[in-house]
Design a protein around this motif. Structure first.
Motif, PDB file in Angstrom:
ATOM      1  N   LYS A 160     -38.276  24.196  -8.592  1.00  7.45           N
ATOM      2  CA  LYS A 160     -38.902  23.404  -8.944  1.00  7.45           C
ATOM      3  C   LYS A 160     -39.717  23.797 -10.630  1.00  7.45           C
ATOM      4  O   LYS A 160     -40.347  24.624 -10.390  1.00  7.45           O
ATOM      5  CB  LYS A 160     -39.801  22.488  -8.711  1.00  7.45           C
ATOM      6  N   SER A 161     -39.028  22.941 -11.418  1.00  8.30           N
ATOM      7  CA  SER A 161     -39.756  24.566 -12.811  1.00  8.30           C
ATOM      8  C   SER A 161     -40.952  24.358 -13.130  1.00  8.30           C
ATOM      9  O   SER A 161     -41.883  23.128 -12.730  1.00  8.30           O
ATOM     10  CB  SER A 161     -38.911  23.597 -14.153  1.00  8.30           C
ATOM     11  N   PRO A 162     -42.013  25.443 -13.560  1.00  8.02           N
ATOM     12  CA  PRO A 162     -42.566  25.052 -13.839  1.00  8.02           C
ATOM     13  C   PRO A 162     -43.569  24.763 -15.450  1.00  8.02           C
ATOM     14  O   PRO A 162     -44.401  24.349 -15.406  1.00  8.02           O
ATOM     15  CB  PRO A 162     -43.268  26.910 -13.949  1.00  8.02           C
ATOM     16  N   SER A 163     -42.210  24.413 -16.059  1.00  8.05           N
ATOM     17  CA  SER A 163     -42.205  23.375 -16.985  1.00  8.05           C
ATOM     18  C   SER A 163     -41.853  22.410 -17.382  1.00  8.05           C
ATOM     19  O   SER A 163     -40.593  22.813 -17.228  1.00  8.05           O
ATOM     20  CB  SER A 163     -42.927  24.472 -18.037  1.00  8.05           C
ATOM     21  N   LEU A 164     -41.565  21.502 -18.784  1.00  9.37           N
ATOM     22  CA  LEU A 164     -41.055  20.797 -19.117  1.00  9.37           C
ATOM     23  C   LEU A 164     -40.293  21.093 -19.993  1.00  9.37           C
ATOM     24  O   LEU A 164     -38.761  21.223 -20.138  1.00  9.37           O
ATOM     25  CB  LEU A 164     -41.672  19.721 -19.904  1.00  9.37           C
ATOM     26  N   PHE A 165     -40.042  22.365 -20.283  1.00  6.40           N
ATOM     27  CA  PHE A 165     -39.457  23.147 -21.100  1.00  6.40           C
ATOM     28  C   PHE A 165     -38.372  23.697 -20.666  1.00  6.40           C
ATOM     29  O   PHE A 165     -37.367  24.936 -21.087  1.00  6.40           O
ATOM     30  CB  PHE A 165     -40.502  24.194 -22.184  1.00  6.40           C
ATOM     31  N   LEU A 166     -38.304  24.725 -19.201  1.00  7.65           N
ATOM     32  CA  LEU A 166     -38.099  25.732 -18.616  1.00  7.65           C
ATOM     33  C   LEU A 166     -37.113  24.270 -17.520  1.00  7.65           C
ATOM     34  O   LEU A 166     -37.942  23.086 -16.771  1.00  7.65           O
ATOM     35  CB  LEU A 166     -38.747  26.092 -17.834  1.00  7.65           C
ATOM     36  N   LYS A 167     -35.252  25.159 -17.394  1.00  7.72           N
ATOM     37  CA  LYS A 167     -34.814  24.475 -16.206  1.00  7.72           C
ATOM     38  C   LYS A 167     -33.703  26.122 -15.904  1.00  7.72           C
ATOM     39  O   LYS A 167     -33.907  26.432 -16.365  1.00  7.72           O
ATOM     40  CB  LYS A 167     -33.972  22.949 -16.518  1.00  7.72           C
ATOM     41  N   LYS A 168     -33.737  25.265 -14.420  1.00 12.64           N
ATOM     42  CA  LYS A 168     -32.912  27.210 -13.875  1.00 12.64           C
ATOM     43  C   LYS A 168     -33.407  27.746 -14.123  1.00 12.64           C
ATOM     44  O   LYS A 168     -32.917  28.494 -14.370  1.00 12.64           O
ATOM     45  CB  LYS A 168     -31.526  26.324 -14.705  1.00 12.64           C
ATOM     46  N   VAL A 169     -34.415  28.138 -13.803  1.00 16.36           N
ATOM     47  CA  VAL A 169     -34.907  29.457 -13.939  1.00 16.36           C
ATOM     48  C   VAL A 169     -34.454  30.661 -12.687  1.00 16.36           C
ATOM     49  O   VAL A 169     -34.470  29.923 -10.941  1.00 16.36           O
ATOM     50  CB  VAL A 169     -36.324  29.602 -13.345  1.00 16.36           C
ATOM     51  N   GLN A 170     -33.286  31.414 -12.707  1.00 19.29           N
ATOM     52  CA  GLN A 170     -33.020  32.465 -11.430  1.00 19.29           C
ATOM     53  C   GLN A 170     -33.618  33.618 -11.824  1.00 19.29           C
ATOM     54  O   GLN A 170     -33.768  34.032 -12.735  1.00 19.29           O
ATOM     55  CB  GLN A 170     -31.592  32.708 -11.821  1.00 19.29           C
ATOM     56  N   PHE A 171     -34.366  34.249 -10.567  1.00 20.02           N
ATOM     57  CA  PHE A 171     -34.373  35.810 -10.359  1.00 20.02           C
ATOM     58  C   PHE A 171     -34.602  36.550  -9.771  1.00 20.02           C
ATOM     59  O   PHE A 171     -33.721  36.428  -8.656  1.00 20.02           O
ATOM     60  CB  PHE A 171     -36.067  35.955 -10.785  1.00 20.02           C
ATOM     61  N   VAL A 172     -34.528  37.669 -10.184  1.00 17.97           N
ATOM     62  CA  VAL A 172     -34.933  38.994  -9.540  1.00 17.97           C
ATOM     63  C   VAL A 172     -35.813  40.308  -9.171  1.00 17.97           C
ATOM     64  O   VAL A 172     -35.976  40.317 -10.666  1.00 17.97           O
ATOM     65  CB  VAL A 172     -33.331  39.646  -9.342  1.00 17.97           C
TER      66      VAL A 172
END
Length: 208
Positions: free
Chosen positions: A144-156
């Motif tokens: 789930k996005s932490p902000s309306l401005f963010l989507k599809k957040v991927q990380f390492v």
């Protein structure tokens, strides 16, 4: 295996609290050909509160305000959530995947699936050091996005074992930001230090 990991992460959190770490954040918006670099000091009080002190910035101000500043705020908010975002059996289902090797160390790879569709939880993998059960890598995508401005957040996120405790070393993240497009953000954790007097002062400030 999971219970040993939970115990190890508690030790890790206790060690990191009351410490400070220099960080370099590189962020870029490829489609707009904009980038920026921020140098800051990250502090964690004994009660787990996170603060950032900016030591320098170079680059485009849009990257600073719309990308880097939003990331820093999300990390501060995540710390305030505390146990609600922790990688624990209350928040995740664990499944053993395989034994592997990372930077010359034997590791166990676990697949994690969140039990709830909440901000801050991710679906992916946790790599554990086979000797200490400390995390050495976390990777995946947020459910789930932490902000309306963010989507599809991927990380390492990579850690390094120092004195038996895993210390953050690198974070590579990619996300789609509304009105801006794809964004790349990389963090290098330069150094970690812990001063007993600073710990006591920070703890006292938290209690006021």
């Amino acid at each position: 295996m999971v219970s040993r990991y939970i115990g190890a992460t508690q030790t890790q959190q206790d060690t990191l609290r009351g410490g400070t770490q220099e960080i370099d954040i590189d962020a870029a918006v490829p489609e707009l050909r904009k980038q920026g670099k921020l140098h800051a000091l990250k502090s964690i009080t004994k009660l787990g509160k996170i603060t950032f002190r900016v030591l320098g910035f170079s680059g485009d101000n849009t990257v600073k305000t719309e990308v880097i500043a939003r990331y820093l705020k999300a990390e501060v908010d995540a710390a305030e959530e505390g146990p609600n975002r922790s990688i624990t059996p209350e928040n995740y289902k664990f499944k053993y995947r395989r034994a592997d090797e990372l930077n010359g160390r034997q590791v166990y790879v676990l697949h994690v699936t969140p039990r709830h569709n909440k901000v801050g939880l991710f679906k992916g993998e946790v790599w554990l050091d086979a000797e200490t059960y400390m995390p050495v890598r976390e990777s995946g995508s947020f459910v789930k996005s932490p902000s309306l401005f963010l989507k599809k957040v991927q990380f390492v996120r990579d850690y390094e074992i120092q004195n038996g405790v895993s210390i953050p070393q690198r974070l590579a993240s990619k996300a789609d930001v509304r009105f801006i497009g794809p964004v790349e953000l990389n963090i290098h954790y330069v150094s970690f230090s812990k001063d007993d007097q600073d710990v006591e002062a920070a703890s006292a400030a938290d209690q006021q």
